[in-house]
Structure formats: structure tokens, C-alpha cells
Enzyme design. Structure first.
Site, mmCIF file in Angstrom:
data_model
loop_
_atom_site.group_PDB
_atom_site.id
_atom_site.type_symbol
_atom_site.label_atom_id
_atom_site.label_comp_id
_atom_site.label_asym_id
_atom_site.label_seq_id
_atom_site.Cartn_x
_atom_site.Cartn_y
_atom_site.Cartn_z
ATOM 1 N N ASP A 12 0.812 -1.227 0.000
ATOM 2 C CA ASP A 12 0.000 0.000 0.000
ATOM 3 C C ASP A 12 0.839 1.269 0.000
ATOM 4 O OD1 ASP A 12 -2.217 -1.662 0.111
ATOM 5 O OD2 ASP A 12 -2.246 -1.643 2.303
ATOM 6 N N LYS A 15 1.808 2.251 -5.047
ATOM 7 C CA LYS A 15 2.385 1.730 -6.290
ATOM 8 C C LYS A 15 1.477 2.025 -7.478
ATOM 9 C CE LYS A 15 2.421 -2.376 -4.387
ATOM 10 N NZ LYS A 15 2.090 -2.067 -2.986
ATOM 11 N N GLY A 39 -4.516 -4.263 -3.799
ATOM 12 C CA GLY A 39 -5.483 -3.221 -4.127
ATOM 13 C C GLY A 39 -4.693 -1.984 -4.507
ATOM 14 N N HIS A 40 -4.639 -1.689 -5.784
ATOM 15 C CA HIS A 40 -3.820 -0.566 -6.265
ATOM 16 C C HIS A 40 -4.753 0.559 -6.715
ATOM 17 C CE1 HIS A 40 -0.218 -3.445 -7.157
ATOM 18 N NE2 HIS A 40 -0.630 -3.487 -5.909
ATOM 19 N N GLN A 221 1.950 -6.111 -3.110
ATOM 20 C CA GLN A 221 2.390 -6.191 -1.710
ATOM 21 C C GLN A 221 3.667 -5.350 -1.528
ATOM 22 O OE1 GLN A 221 1.465 -9.658 -3.175
ATOM 23 N NE2 GLN A 221 -0.467 -8.677 -2.796
ATOM 24 N N ASP A 330 2.422 14.538 1.945
ATOM 25 C CA ASP A 330 1.418 15.542 2.331
ATOM 26 C C ASP A 330 0.657 15.170 3.606
ATOM 27 O OD1 ASP A 330 0.553 13.486 0.363
ATOM 28 O OD2 ASP A 330 -1.444 14.244 0.841
HETATM 29 P P1 GDP Z 1 -0.732 0.376 -3.538
HETATM 30 O O1 GDP Z 1 -1.327 -0.909 -3.066
HETATM 31 O O2 GDP Z 1 0.734 0.444 -3.280
HETATM 32 O O3 GDP Z 1 -1.075 0.713 -4.955
HETATM 33 O O4 GDP Z 1 -1.385 1.520 -2.614
HETATM 34 P P2 GDP Z 1 -2.950 1.641 -2.213
HETATM 35 O O5 GDP Z 1 -3.697 2.090 -3.396
HETATM 36 O O6 GDP Z 1 -3.403 0.421 -1.526
HETATM 37 O O7 GDP Z 1 -2.886 2.753 -1.087
HETATM 38 C C1 GDP Z 1 -2.360 4.010 -1.336
HETATM 39 C C2 GDP Z 1 -3.442 5.040 -1.017
HETATM 40 O O8 GDP Z 1 -2.855 6.329 -0.926
HETATM 41 C C3 GDP Z 1 -4.486 5.171 -2.098
HETATM 42 O O9 GDP Z 1 -5.694 5.552 -1.512
HETATM 43 C C4 GDP Z 1 -3.940 6.282 -2.999
HETATM 44 O O10 GDP Z 1 -4.959 6.959 -3.703
HETATM 45 C C5 GDP Z 1 -3.335 7.186 -1.966
HETATM 46 N N1 GDP Z 1 -2.145 7.950 -2.391
HETATM 47 C C6 GDP Z 1 -1.151 7.593 -3.240
HETATM 48 N N2 GDP Z 1 -0.190 8.532 -3.255
HETATM 49 C C7 GDP Z 1 -0.583 9.493 -2.396
HETATM 50 C C8 GDP Z 1 -0.001 10.719 -1.940
HETATM 51 O O11 GDP Z 1 1.100 11.097 -2.314
HETATM 52 N N3 GDP Z 1 -0.707 11.442 -1.021
HETATM 53 C C9 GDP Z 1 -1.909 11.025 -0.549
HETATM 54 N N4 GDP Z 1 -2.528 11.795 0.334
HETATM 55 N N5 GDP Z 1 -2.496 9.881 -0.955
HETATM 56 C C10 GDP Z 1 -1.828 9.129 -1.842
HETATM 57 P P1 IMO Z 2 -0.897 -4.163 -2.236
HETATM 58 O O1 IMO Z 2 -0.430 -4.734 -3.564
HETATM 59 C C1 IMO Z 2 -0.923 -4.600 2.101
HETATM 60 C C2 IMO Z 2 -1.057 -8.681 3.698
HETATM 61 C C3 IMO Z 2 -2.301 -9.152 4.404
HETATM 62 C C4 IMO Z 2 -1.698 -10.141 5.387
HETATM 63 C C5 IMO Z 2 -0.576 -10.772 4.586
HETATM 64 C C6 IMO Z 2 -0.939 -12.087 3.938
HETATM 65 O O2 IMO Z 2 -2.180 -3.462 -2.310
HETATM 66 O O3 IMO Z 2 0.195 -3.387 -1.599
HETATM 67 P P2 IMO Z 2 -2.512 -12.816 1.932
HETATM 68 O O4 IMO Z 2 -3.907 -12.430 1.578
HETATM 69 O O5 IMO Z 2 -1.506 -12.474 0.906
HETATM 70 O O6 IMO Z 2 -2.397 -14.233 2.381
HETATM 71 O O7 IMO Z 2 -2.166 -11.932 3.249
HETATM 72 O O8 IMO Z 2 -0.231 -9.827 3.588
HETATM 73 N N1 IMO Z 2 -1.267 -8.155 2.328
HETATM 74 C C7 IMO Z 2 -1.188 -6.874 1.996
HETATM 75 N N2 IMO Z 2 -0.968 -5.781 2.752
HETATM 76 N N3 IMO Z 2 -1.031 -4.478 0.769
HETATM 77 C C8 IMO Z 2 -1.212 -5.561 -0.019
HETATM 78 O O9 IMO Z 2 -1.194 -5.490 -1.364
HETATM 79 C C9 IMO Z 2 -1.337 -6.824 0.596
HETATM 80 N N4 IMO Z 2 -1.553 -8.077 0.143
HETATM 81 C C10 IMO Z 2 -1.498 -8.885 1.212
HETATM 82 O O10 IMO Z 2 -2.944 -8.094 5.054
HETATM 83 O O11 IMO Z 2 -1.124 -9.457 6.472
HETATM 84 MG MG MG Z 3 -2.873 -1.605 -1.814
#
Ligand code: GDP
Ligand code: IMO
Ligand code: MG
Length: 421
Positions: A12, A15, A39-40, A221, A330
Site C-alpha cells: 500500500d 504503487k 489493491g492498487h 504487496q 502531504d
Molecule cells: P498500492 O497498493 O501500493 O497501490 O497503494 P494503495 O492504493 O493500496 O494505497 C495508497 C493510497 O494512498 C491510495 O488511496 C492512494 O490513492 C493514496 N495515495 C497515493 N499517493 C498518495 C499521496 O502522495 N498522497 C496522498 N494523500 N495519498 C496518496
Molecule cells: P498491495 O499490492 C498490504 C497482507 C495481508 C496479510 C498478509 C498475507 O495493495 O500493496 P494474503 O492475503 O496475501 O495471504 O495476506 O499480507 N497483504 C497486503 N498488505 N497491501 C497488499 O497489497 C497486501 N496483500 C497482502 O494483510 O497481512
Molecule cells: Mg494496496
């Protein structure tokens, strides 16, 4: 030529946003591991999207998007995701490619995930319960079903055999064996996916590189969730580090040029397991609220903490990251003081190395304190225009990591990105 983009923390890191942003320089984005546990999030023209299995270049007209061999696919979830992005105007039929060697998540894998988690009791991993671990177990156990199998005549028979094995395993664990609607949805989705472009992705990708195109390999991840080098056993079931891109796409290490490492200005973790710089207090709660730190896939609250430099440097080393991108800077705006964990306090003194087992090691974080910065960072359109205290904070991180940052993200939108070069 292939560049890799991956997470340097516990997932998270942002990416999805960064891939979408970098995409114009590439002709393909290829996911190399993980599955719908990811979840991207992308934010385009004010509209937000969360992608689970589809690569984050799907909204770009010019860009192929490959779900690579190292990914595990839940057909029913993929069908829903395809329909969602199609409705938003993404050119899915033209640009989405699926690797024949990608393994299938069966409904019984998902049931087994729940049974295996329950059986762990208080030691549960905090899995997303998407069937990830059982699917990779079958892959390594040489029992899995792959995307290419859906075109075979004996697919149904193979499916029934594997599902029956899972039911026996679930029974042995005392889990729930009641098959629900999911099997019907699975079969319908398999039918639906038969119409999509499937490729022998190793040939496809290598040919693409040979023709001079650029590929961005998108990780899911984060490094600290890597099956081999993360905080085992509280990890996911695939290699999230850069090496995983070679096995997950069928490319040689010689084809890799740059490795983009994405990290937040602080840390989050969702699920169980060690988190050395965790703020299990009001400051952590404030960070969670301000950063909107709730899982993009499961909605679970993410645990929060200060930036952990020993863990970040460990991740940079494992991945050979040579381009660093910081996100969510931010979110820290307006704090009077911002801390960074620069070392761990152990019984043997301070260390900046991760111990063999973070789960059993009794250690506290050693913090350095920095003056905070005000909300003017939100308005800054270049790094030069950012507050001085923010620049001091960045300089310290750059010195610790031994390289300058490539970019800093200050909001979820594409435009909210400073390039440092
Ligand atoms: P990922 O799994 O690495 O793609 O990240 P996620 O989408 O799960 O979580 C990142 C969250 O932060 C999402 O809600 C994005 O919209 C948000 N986000 C990404 N970059 C920034 C940033 O620079 N500032 C803020 N405030 N939110 C961001
Ligand atoms: P993105 O790509 C954050 C965590 C789960 C759990 C562990 C194992 O959005 O960054 P699993 O379902 O793979 O057996 O869970 O890994 N986990 C993540 N945490 N971002 C993710 O993906 C994750 N995918 C799995 O919360 O602790
Ligand atoms: Mg994510």
C-alpha cells in the site's frame, strides 16, 4: 528493456498511482506476482479506481497490460474487475493479456484459506482471505490448475479432483465445507475469460523486449511481506522483491535496468505481524485518519507508524532499488514534529540491521526528531517551492539511503508528483 516498480514496505505504498503516472514512458505494464490480495488505487480526473489483478496501466490507450505467469487469478473477481474498468472506458479487449501459466484460485482455495487461518488461532496471519496462500501451496505442490487449462477438454475433471482434495483438507481442519454460489460464478467467469487474449507470456515478453519496447513490471504487496525475506511467517506467499519479476514474467536478470522502490513518508501494515516503528497510540490513530489508511481491498484499518529506515535500507538492498519514490508526504503536513526510526534498541545496544526473527526479538525503536512542515506543501508545484523543514527531512532520508530521491508524491492524483531530476 524492463524496469521494475515495487513496494519497499508492507504494501500500500502507492504503487498504483506511481505506475499510472510513469506509464507514458512504457509500452507495457506487467504484474509479476500476487493476486487479488492487492489493491492498487488510481485517481484519474477526480475518479478513483482500485485494481486488484489488472495492471495499473489499463487506462492508458497505448499500453499493453499483462497479468504475468507469477500471478494467481480468481476468475470471478477478474471478470468483475474487467467489467468495472471497461465501463470506465479502459481499452480492455485490446490491451489486456493473460499469461497461460498463471495459476487459478478456485472457490475451495478461498474456503481453505479461511479454514487454515482459523486453525492458526491467535497466530493468524491476517490474510486478505482471497485464497492466495492455498493457491501458491498447490502451485509449489505441483497440483495447481493454470489459466491455460481452461481450454483443455478435461478441465472440469481436473477441477473436481482438486476441489475434492480441498474439501477433505477443510474437513480435517474443522472448517466450513459448504459450497456456495461461488462455484457457479467461477464456472461462468472461466467461460467469460475464454474469450480474452491469452499468451505464452515468457515468449511474448521477451519478443516485446527484443523489438525495443519498454516494460514496467508492477509488483504487488511489499518487500517486508516477501515469502523469503519478509517478516516470516507474517508474509504473503510470493516473492514480492525484484527477483520475483524474473520468475514471474520469464525474463533474465540481464533484461532489468532500473528498480523503482516506492515508500510512504511513514509506515503502514495491515494484518498481523511485527511492525517495529508502530504507533499504537493516538498519534497512530491520527495518522490513520489523516492518511485514509484503510485497506483498498478489505477496508480494514491499517496499522501506522513512523518511517523505519533500517527496514527501508534492507528493502533497498534486497531489490537493488536505484530509483526511490516517496509518497504521501502531504499526510504529515501540519505536525509540529515528525519522527524517523533510525535504529532499533536491543539488549545488545543499537542496531540498524533487521534481526533473524522480528517476531521474537524484544526491541524498541530509536527515533530522531525533525521539525514538521505546514500545509504549504499542498500548494507547492515543484520541490524548490516546498517548505525548508520538509527539505531537511528529505535530505536526511537521502543521506541515510545513500541516494537522492527520484520523485515525491504529495497527493493521490497524477499531477501531485514532483520529479527531483
Ligand atoms: P498500492 O497498493 O501500493 O497501490 O497503494 P494503495 O492504493 O493500496 O494505497 C495508497 C493510497 O494512498 C491510495 O488511496 C492512494 O490513492 C493514496 N495515495 C497515493 N499517493 C498518495 C499521496 O502522495 N498522497 C496522498 N494523500 N495519498 C496518496
Ligand atoms: P498491495 O499490492 C498490504 C497482507 C495481508 C496479510 C498478509 C498475507 O495493495 O500493496 P494474503 O492475503 O496475501 O495471504 O495476506 O499480507 N497483504 C497486503 N498488505 N497491501 C497488499 O497489497 C497486501 N496483500 C497482502 O494483510 O497481512
Ligand atoms: Mg494496496
Amino acid at each position: 528493456m524492463v524496469d521494475i516498480l515495487l513496494g519497499l514496505q508492507w504494501g500500500d505504498e502507492g504503487k498504483g498511482k506511481v505506475v499510472d503516472f510513469l506509464c507514458p514512458a512504457y509500452q507495457m505494464v506487467a504484474r509479476f506476482q500476487g493476486g487479488p490480495n492487492a489493491g492498487h488505487s488510481l485517481k484519474i480526473n477526480g475518479q478513483s479506481f482500485v485494481l486488484n489483478t489488472i495492471p495499473s496501466g489499463i487506462f492508458r490507450e497505448h499500453c499493453k497490460n499483462l497479468i504475468g505467469s507469477g500471478v494467481v487469478i480468481d476468475p470471478a473477481k477478474l471478470q468483475i474487475e474487467i467489467e468495472k474498468v471497461k465501463a470506465a472506458g479502459a481499452p480492455v479487449e485490446k490491451n489486456l493479456l493473460i499469461a497461460r501459466k498463471a495459476h487459478l484460485i478456485l472457490p475451495t482455495h478461498i474456503m481453505l484459506d479461511a479454514a487454515q487461518e482459523n486453525a492458526k488461532g491467535t497466530a493468524k496471519i491476517g490474510s486478505t482471505l482471497r485464497g492466495i496462500s492455498p493457491t501458491y501451496q498447490d502451485k509449489i505442490g505441483r497440483a495447481g490448475l493454470r489459466m491455460g487449462d481452461i481450454h483443455e477438454k478435461d478441465f472440469d475433471k481436473k477441477y473436481q479432483l482438486l476441489a475434492a482434495k480441498h474439501i477433505q483438507m477443510i474437513e480435517a481442519l474443522g472448517g466450513n465445507t459448504e459450497k456456495t454460489e461461488t462455484e457457479k460464478a467461477f464456472m461462468e467467469a472461466v467461460e467469460y475469460l475464454r474469450a480474452f487474449q491469452m499468451v505464452d507470456s515468457e515468449y511474448y515478453v521477451n519478443d516485446f523486449i527484443f523489438r525495443g519496447h519498454r516494460i514496467l513490471a508492477e509488483g504487488a504487496q511489499g518487500t517486508m511481506l516477501d515469502i523469503d525475506y519478509g517478516t516470516y511467517p507474517y508474509v504473503t506467499s510470493s516473492n514480492t522483491i525484484s527477483a520475483g519479476a524474473c520468475t514471474g514474467l520469464g525474463i533474465s536478470p540481464q533484461k532489468i535496468k532500473h528498480v523503482y522502490g516506492v515508500f510512504k513518508a511513514y509506515c503502514t501494515r495491515v494484518g498481523s505481524g511485527p511492525f517495529p516503528s508502530e504507533l499504537d497510540n493516538q498519534a497512530g490513530e491520527d495518522l490513520r485518519q489523516k492518511g485514509g489508511e484503510f485497506g483498498a481491498t478489505t477496508g480494514r484499518p491499517r496499522r501506522t507508524g513512523w518511517l523505519d529506515l533500517p527496514a527501508l535500507n534492507y528493502a533497498i538492498m534486497l531489490n537493488g532499488a536505484d530509483k526511490l519514490i516517496m509518497t504521501k508526504a502531504d499526510v504529515l503536513c501540519g505536525l509540529p514534529e515528525v519522527d524517523i526510526c533510525t535504529a532499533y534498541k536491543t539488549a545488545n545496544g543499537l542496531t540498524d540491521k533487521l534481526p533473524y526473527d522480528l517476531c521474537t526479538e524484544d526491541m524498541q525503536m530509536h527515533l530522531e526528531k525533525f521539525a514538521g512542515w505546514d500545509d504549504s506543501l499542498h500548494q507547492a508545484e515543484t520541490y524548490n517551492a516546498a517548505p525548508q523543514t520538509f527539505k531537511d527531512y528529505i535530505k536526511f532520508i537521502e543521506q541515510s539511503c545513500g541516494m537522492g530521491l527520484t520523485a515525491i508524491s504529495t497527493g493521490p492524483e497524477r499531477e501531485k508528483t514532483f520529479f527531483m531530476e
